[in-house]
Write a protein that holds these residues in place. Structure first.
Motif, PDB file in Angstrom:
ATOM      1  N   PHE A 218     -16.590 -17.277   6.321  1.00  0.00           N
ATOM      2  CA  PHE A 218     -15.793 -16.815   5.550  1.00  0.00           C
ATOM      3  C   PHE A 218     -15.797 -17.378   4.185  1.00  0.00           C
ATOM      4  CE2 PHE A 218     -13.719 -16.399   9.675  1.00  0.00           C
ATOM      5  CZ  PHE A 218     -13.184 -15.008   9.659  1.00  0.00           C
ATOM      6  N   PHE A 219     -16.118 -16.459   3.037  1.00  0.00           N
ATOM      7  CA  PHE A 219     -16.347 -16.997   1.569  1.00  0.00           C
ATOM      8  C   PHE A 219     -14.711 -16.903   1.138  1.00  0.00           C
ATOM      9  CE2 PHE A 219     -20.318 -15.783   2.867  1.00  0.00           C
ATOM     10  CZ  PHE A 219     -20.959 -16.829   2.602  1.00  0.00           C
ATOM     11  N   TYR A 220     -14.296 -17.960   0.526  1.00  0.00           N
ATOM     12  CA  TYR A 220     -12.896 -17.727  -0.159  1.00  0.00           C
ATOM     13  C   TYR A 220     -12.872 -17.310  -1.619  1.00  0.00           C
ATOM     14  CZ  TYR A 220     -14.125 -22.161  -2.561  1.00  0.00           C
ATOM     15  OH  TYR A 220     -14.820 -22.885  -3.293  1.00  0.00           O
ATOM     16  N   ASN A 221     -11.517 -16.862  -1.835  1.00  0.00           N
ATOM     17  CA  ASN A 221     -11.499 -16.242  -3.287  1.00  0.00           C
ATOM     18  C   ASN A 221     -11.569 -17.341  -4.180  1.00  0.00           C
ATOM     19  OD1 ASN A 221     -10.069 -15.332  -5.523  1.00  0.00           O
ATOM     20  ND2 ASN A 221      -9.802 -13.269  -4.391  1.00  0.00           N
ATOM     21  N   LYS A 222     -12.384 -17.474  -4.912  1.00  0.00           N
ATOM     22  CA  LYS A 222     -12.706 -18.653  -5.705  1.00  0.00           C
ATOM     23  C   LYS A 222     -11.772 -18.554  -6.903  1.00  0.00           C
ATOM     24  CE  LYS A 222     -16.475 -21.038  -8.143  1.00  0.00           C
ATOM     25  NZ  LYS A 222     -17.794 -21.421  -8.405  1.00  0.00           N
ATOM     26  N   PRO A 223     -11.482 -17.516  -7.622  1.00  0.00           N
ATOM     27  CA  PRO A 223     -10.881 -17.377  -8.853  1.00  0.00           C
ATOM     28  C   PRO A 223      -9.070 -18.024  -8.548  1.00  0.00           C
ATOM     29  CG  PRO A 223     -11.966 -15.567  -9.009  1.00  0.00           C
ATOM     30  CD  PRO A 223     -12.237 -16.069  -7.443  1.00  0.00           C
ATOM     31  N   ILE A 224      -8.643 -17.444  -7.474  1.00  0.00           N
ATOM     32  CA  ILE A 224      -7.218 -17.570  -7.040  1.00  0.00           C
ATOM     33  C   ILE A 224      -7.351 -19.383  -6.551  1.00  0.00           C
ATOM     34  CG2 ILE A 224      -5.493 -17.319  -5.444  1.00  0.00           C
ATOM     35  CD1 ILE A 224      -6.139 -14.224  -5.605  1.00  0.00           C
ATOM     36  N   SER A 225      -8.116 -19.597  -5.718  1.00  0.00           N
ATOM     37  CA  SER A 225      -8.404 -21.155  -5.473  1.00  0.00           C
ATOM     38  C   SER A 225      -8.520 -22.012  -6.448  1.00  0.00           C
ATOM     39  CB  SER A 225      -9.353 -21.217  -4.511  1.00  0.00           C
ATOM     40  OG  SER A 225      -9.611 -20.303  -3.396  1.00  0.00           O
ATOM     41  N   GLN A 226      -9.074 -21.659  -7.579  1.00  0.00           N
ATOM     42  CA  GLN A 226      -9.330 -22.387  -8.642  1.00  0.00           C
ATOM     43  C   GLN A 226      -7.892 -22.436  -9.599  1.00  0.00           C
ATOM     44  OE1 GLN A 226     -12.941 -21.224 -10.599  1.00  0.00           O
ATOM     45  NE2 GLN A 226     -14.005 -22.897 -10.046  1.00  0.00           N
ATOM     46  N   ASP A 227      -7.157 -21.428  -9.619  1.00  0.00           N
ATOM     47  CA  ASP A 227      -5.870 -21.232 -10.269  1.00  0.00           C
ATOM     48  C   ASP A 227      -4.798 -22.143  -9.422  1.00  0.00           C
ATOM     49  OD1 ASP A 227      -4.380 -20.900 -12.221  1.00  0.00           O
ATOM     50  OD2 ASP A 227      -4.137 -18.784 -11.698  1.00  0.00           O
ATOM     51  N   ILE A 228      -5.070 -22.267  -8.094  1.00  0.00           N
ATOM     52  CA  ILE A 228      -4.122 -23.059  -7.519  1.00  0.00           C
ATOM     53  C   ILE A 228      -4.322 -24.420  -7.554  1.00  0.00           C
ATOM     54  CG2 ILE A 228      -3.577 -23.794  -5.030  1.00  0.00           C
ATOM     55  CD1 ILE A 228      -4.368 -20.759  -4.253  1.00  0.00           C
ATOM     56  N   ALA A 229      -5.630 -24.885  -7.860  1.00  0.00           N
ATOM     57  CA  ALA A 229      -5.992 -26.359  -7.694  1.00  0.00           C
ATOM     58  C   ALA A 229      -5.934 -26.872  -9.375  1.00  0.00           C
ATOM     59  CB  ALA A 229      -7.486 -26.399  -7.335  1.00  0.00           C
ATOM     60  N   PHE A 230      -6.258 -26.037 -10.218  1.00  0.00           N
ATOM     61  CA  PHE A 230      -6.543 -26.618 -11.648  1.00  0.00           C
ATOM     62  C   PHE A 230      -5.381 -25.909 -12.454  1.00  0.00           C
ATOM     63  CE2 PHE A 230     -10.704 -27.008  -9.315  1.00  0.00           C
ATOM     64  CZ  PHE A 230     -10.465 -28.229  -9.222  1.00  0.00           C
ATOM     65  N   GLY A 231      -4.855 -24.504 -12.079  1.00  0.00           N
ATOM     66  CA  GLY A 231      -3.910 -23.878 -13.042  1.00  0.00           C
ATOM     67  C   GLY A 231      -2.660 -23.803 -12.828  1.00  0.00           C
ATOM     68  N   GLY A 232      -1.847 -23.003 -13.157  1.00  0.00           N
ATOM     69  CA  GLY A 232      -0.466 -23.456 -12.991  1.00  0.00           C
ATOM     70  C   GLY A 232       0.203 -22.219 -11.985  1.00  0.00           C
ATOM     71  N   LEU A 233      -0.611 -21.900 -11.073  1.00  0.00           N
ATOM     72  CA  LEU A 233      -0.316 -21.036  -9.927  1.00  0.00           C
ATOM     73  C   LEU A 233       0.935 -21.654  -9.188  1.00  0.00           C
ATOM     74  CD1 LEU A 233      -0.734 -18.316  -9.491  1.00  0.00           C
ATOM     75  CD2 LEU A 233      -2.373 -18.732  -7.770  1.00  0.00           C
ATOM     76  N   LEU A 234       0.937 -22.986  -8.866  1.00  0.00           N
ATOM     77  CA  LEU A 234       2.130 -23.502  -7.913  1.00  0.00           C
ATOM     78  C   LEU A 234       3.323 -23.848  -8.757  1.00  0.00           C
ATOM     79  CD1 LEU A 234      -0.122 -25.749  -5.776  1.00  0.00           C
ATOM     80  CD2 LEU A 234       0.856 -23.442  -5.323  1.00  0.00           C
ATOM     81  N   SER A 235       3.348 -23.240  -9.901  1.00  0.00           N
ATOM     82  CA  SER A 235       4.566 -23.513 -10.897  1.00  0.00           C
ATOM     83  C   SER A 235       5.809 -22.762 -10.292  1.00  0.00           C
ATOM     84  CB  SER A 235       4.545 -23.343 -12.229  1.00  0.00           C
ATOM     85  OG  SER A 235       4.104 -22.298 -12.551  1.00  0.00           O
ATOM     86  N   ASN A 236       5.326 -21.305  -9.701  1.00  0.00           N
ATOM     87  CA  ASN A 236       6.342 -20.653  -8.930  1.00  0.00           C
ATOM     88  C   ASN A 236       5.824 -20.009  -7.879  1.00  0.00           C
ATOM     89  OD1 ASN A 236       7.324 -17.618  -9.082  1.00  0.00           O
ATOM     90  ND2 ASN A 236       8.637 -18.589 -10.287  1.00  0.00           N
ATOM     91  N   GLY A 237       6.599 -19.874  -6.564  1.00  0.00           N
ATOM     92  CA  GLY A 237       5.961 -19.507  -5.463  1.00  0.00           C
ATOM     93  C   GLY A 237       5.766 -17.984  -5.597  1.00  0.00           C
ATOM     94  N   GLU A 238       6.799 -17.315  -6.135  1.00  0.00           N
ATOM     95  CA  GLU A 238       6.595 -15.852  -5.985  1.00  0.00           C
ATOM     96  C   GLU A 238       5.328 -15.382  -6.950  1.00  0.00           C
ATOM     97  OE1 GLU A 238       9.099 -11.888  -7.915  1.00  0.00           O
ATOM     98  OE2 GLU A 238      10.266 -13.911  -7.395  1.00  0.00           O
ATOM     99  N   MET A 239       5.012 -16.146  -8.085  1.00  0.00           N
ATOM    100  CA  MET A 239       3.923 -15.609  -8.770  1.00  0.00           C
ATOM    101  C   MET A 239       2.754 -15.862  -8.085  1.00  0.00           C
ATOM    102  SD  MET A 239       2.978 -17.511 -12.769  1.00  0.00           S
ATOM    103  CE  MET A 239       2.858 -19.057 -11.989  1.00  0.00           C
ATOM    104  N   PHE A 240       2.725 -17.157  -7.375  1.00  0.00           N
ATOM    105  CA  PHE A 240       1.774 -17.408  -6.337  1.00  0.00           C
ATOM    106  C   PHE A 240       1.280 -16.325  -5.094  1.00  0.00           C
ATOM    107  CE2 PHE A 240       0.325 -20.546  -2.809  1.00  0.00           C
ATOM    108  CZ  PHE A 240      -0.948 -20.074  -2.576  1.00  0.00           C
TER     109      PHE A 240
END
Length: 807
Positions: A218-240
């Motif tokens: 399985f090859f994971y979705n890299k852009p979203i994974s990086q946004d989770i780890a290093f971006g602001g995606l976890l600031s809002n669960g609905e946005m995630f």
């Protein structure tokens, strides 16, 4: 529904145990927690077992075990620590896998992990095999089933590793998209190159191996994974959630949108990341926007239609393949611009040289006793998981080719431990960061040191000289150290422990702690043989013998000692292997007579004569006990300081009040005194079993009046513990209205200090009680029950402070 979402968390901490003590010692950088394992557990592993769902008013309306809804792997060395020190978290993780099986068509959300996180493409074949076997057996021991998938550290991969995985029954692995080389539809001949990572990550792939077996990737979705780890995606669960849903393509076929990050992202790296994860899953499920799944279930439902070839010697965290763990490739944390990582290559050479040298010792020595040197190493995980004497004897009976003596069994255990340490010294974190004197690199050097110590005890050969010669080529960025050899000499060698050092620790600490006949000192058992003690004022004397036994290697020795404490930090100890009875009695009598006469110089002279010139002091205590004893020694000093400060505070309070009234700033010297006294008194009340709430209220008002800068880190920690303790007491007496009133008042008082309280445990208890009693009490209150009405009022107010809504 043909839209599926899978979130994978890779939960891992490097082995932090002192290799000689098999325990994690105090780590000041993790303050106010004891060590980083404990801190990250409180920030991440525990919160994810009861993650909060919030309503529009930011009140907690539900709690969920995130582990039941995501795919996850936990490092075996981390699970071992959790099992011993955080059993409630450990059990929640195991339970999540069992609960998840009912949710995911019989497939558990947990997958296995390579045992101690080594970079697999850089390991030799035998180490790859053992690491995989240990990871599988550890998983089976804990989760009571075989794993379907296995996490590769840093997703570093080569074909040989995949071949072993497939041979051991592993069905799938997870990689980054740029690790795919080319793909084709199964049954067709034309390959399509995907070197730039532009592979469709919404489907699994079949990888055919040189052995003739296959494994799924399985090859994971890299852009979203990086946004989770290093971006602001976890600031809002609905946005995630919406980001995941936007990744679906316009197609009728089934699709899997899946991401993979370090599990610590959800709470440790990003505070409240666990809540964002929980709400993301809640939002998707409650709105029926996609089906939450895990890899095993999806693979069963939708087998691959395409085949893939991987890019060997690649990873998810190094743009240069796996060079981050053997060369100065340019990959670093970015925290120290200008620093060199030229130390990585010599460190790798030193470890490889040592590994190969130890293999020769191992094979030559253990072949005298066992059928297959490498089979017994593969099976040694069964001993690591259960070090009871009976289990080890059973282990011997399966592998030994003949009856052997106790000393020979000790030798076999040392050989196997030497091999365990030789693999622990390859833990990937040792190369990941920027500096060779960093704690992660020092840790793997300590494992190497322990392996060399065992090799020397077994074979008489000293490998340290050649090892250090290679480390001399490893430059340090820290001006304190010239190279890796100096790092080893200063930060590694002083930590070395043997039976004598364990006996020294026992003897020194025995002056401050009344040991029973038998006591555990980390992985050693100390059995008192003889112990005489004398005291005269602050002066203490201890003379005796103690039998020290290693629970790891079974080696043992009797240590004779004499220790003298003169007050303050003046502690002088002597120790050596057992001496004859008559000599011991003479020595004790001479020292006793000198002590009775308070002839300190004579005592030291006698100790030198019987034990030699080597002295042991507070420095030779293991770190936790060293800190505890120092605190005991300094207790009277702290009391004197507090007494002096309190006199100043009380004597000059009127003039300080005058200065306040005429709006004149307090001098820094007086401000420090006020801060010290107010802080000390608040902390003491919060640590006390008593409920001095009126006094606490006055102190908080004083702190506000003077605008004091209190140590909020410590006060937040002790206040959180106080509230959690009271809530635990309330859970045992849920109808105790007086206790409810006190908890409410305490929360109200503390709200004025603006502390960062960790009320996770208190919220859990409140939520649990609320589910059981809240509606019942509310109904009674509506019927005119005054006690119920009072209970409900206090309980509801506490809920406001805890931000939990039950009705």
């Amino acid at each position: 529904m043909n839209r599926y979402v899978c979130i994978h968390g890779h939960f891992y901490q490097p082995p932090r145990e002192n290799p000689w003590l098999e325990a994690v010692e105090l780590q000041d950088a993790a303050y106010p927690y004891h060590d980083w394992n404990e801190r990250i557990t409180e920030e991440c592993y525990a919160p994810n077992m009861a993650a909060r769902i919030l309503n529009a008013e930011k009140k907690i309306i539900d709690m969920v075990n995130n582990y039941t809804k995501i795919s996850f792997d936990f490092g075996p060395t981390l699970l071992s620590w959790l099992e011993r020190f955080k059993p409630e978290v450990y059990q929640a993780i195991l339970l999540a896998d069992r609960e998840g099986q009912s949710k995911f068509s019989g497939h558990g959300p947990a997958i296995a992990q390579i045992y101690n996180h080594i970079i697999m493409p850089l390991a030799n074949f035998r180490d790859k095999r053992t690491q995989i076997i240990w990871g599988i057996k550890d998983f089976k021991y804990r989760f009571k089933r075989l794993p379907e998938g296995m996490w590769l550290p840093e997703t570093a991969v080569d074909l040989e590793t995949l071949v072993i995985l497939a041979e051991k029954g592993i069905k799938f692995a997870i990689l980054a998209p740029h690790q795919a080389k080319r793909i084709k539809r199964i049954g067709e001949n034309a390959w399509q190159g995907v070197n730039n990572g532009e592979i469709d990550t919404t489907m699994p792939y079949l990888c055919k191996l040189p052995s003739g077996k296959t494994i799924h990737i399985f090859f994971y979705n890299k852009p979203i994974s990086q946004d989770i780890a290093f971006g602001g995606l976890l600031s809002n669960g609905e946005m995630f959630a919406k980001e995941l849903l936007n990744a679906f393509k316009e197609t009728k076929r089934a699709q899997l949108v899946h991401v993979a990050t370090d599990g610590e992202t959800y709470g440790h790296h990003h505070r409240f990341g666990d809540m964002a994860l929980a709400y993301c899953l809640y939002y998707i499920e409650s709105n029926n926007l996609a089906q939450i799944t895990i890899y095993g279930e999806y693979l069963e439902k939708y087998p691959p239609t395409h085949e893939v070839e991987i890019t060997e010697f690649s990873s998810w965290s190094c743009a240069h393949g796996v060079e981050r763990w053997r060369n100065n490739c340019g990959c670093n944390t970015g925290i120290h611009p200008g620093w060199t990582q030229a130390w990585r290559a010599p460190l790798r050479r030193a470890m490889d040289w040592l590994r190969d040298a130890l293999i020769k010792v191992y094979q030559a020595q253990i072949s005298l006793y066992v059928k297959d040197p490498w089979q017994i190493r593969d099976d040694y995980i069964e001993v690591i998981l259960d070090r009871s004497r009976q289990n080890i004897e059973n282990f011997f009976s399966l592998h030994l080719i003949k009856e052997i003596t106790k000393q020979e069994k000790i030798k076999v255990l040392k050989l196997l431990e030497m091999q365990r340490q030789a693999m622990l010294m390859y833990t990937s974190c040792g190369w990941f960061f920027d500096e060779i004197s960093g704690i992660e690199t020092v840790q793997i050097m300590r494992h190497a040191s322990r392996a060399m110590q065992l090799a020397k005890e077994i074979s008489g050969r000293d490998f340290e000289h050649n090892y250090l010669k290679i480390l001399e080529e490893a430059p340090s960025n820290n001006p304190r150290f010239k190279n890796g050899a100096q790092v080893y000499e200063i930060l590694v060698k002083p930590a070395i422990v043997d039976l004598l050092r364990a006996g020294v620790h026992y003897s020194l600490s025995s002056l401050f702690e009344a040991y029973p006949e038998t006591t555990k000192i980390y992985c050693y058992t100390a059995k008192k043989q003889i112990y005489h003690s004398l005291e005269a004022g602050k002066q203490k004397l201890g003379v005796g013998k103690v039998k020290i036994t290693s629970e790891i290697t079974w080696e043992e020795d009797i240590i004779t000692f004499a220790v003298l404490y003169l007050g303050n930090h003046y502690l002088n100890g002597k120790a050596k292997p057992d001496i004859k009875k008559e000599e011991f009695l003479n020595m004790y009598q001479e020292i006793k007579n000198a002590f009775i006469k308070s002839d300190i110089s004579e005592i030291i002279h006698i100790m030198d004569r019987y034990f030699g010139p080597t002295n042991y002091s507070l420095w030779h205590l293991f770190k936790d006990q060293q800190r505890q004893i120092l605190n005991k020694i300094l207790e009277s000093t702290f009391q004197e300081i507090e007494f002096s400060f309190r006199q100043i505070y009380e004597r000059y309070y009127p003039i300080m009040q005058l200065m306040k009234d005429i709006e004149t700033a307090l001098p820094k010297s007086l401000c420090s005194v006020v801060e010290f006294i107010i802080y000390t008194d608040i902390k003491r009340i919060l640590e006390s079993k008593e409920m001095e709430l009126d006094k606490l209220q006055r102190l908080v008002e004083e702190a506000k009046k003077w605008s004091l800068k209190l140590d909020k880190t410590t006060l937040s920690f002790v206040a959180s513990n106080k509230i959690n303790t009271l809530m635990e007491r309330f859970s045992q007496r849920p109808q105790d209205i007086l206790l409810l009133e006190n908890i409410e008042k305490l929360l109200q008082i503390l709200s004025d200090l603006a502390l960062e309280l960790n009320l996770w445990k208190a919220q859990n208890i409140y939520f649990s009680i609320g589910k059981q009693l809240c509606i019942k009490m509310q109904d009674k209150a509506k019927q005119g029950d005054e006690m119920a009405s009072k209970w409900f009022s206090h309980f509801n107010t506490i809920g406001s402070y805890l931000k939990v809504k039950c009705v």
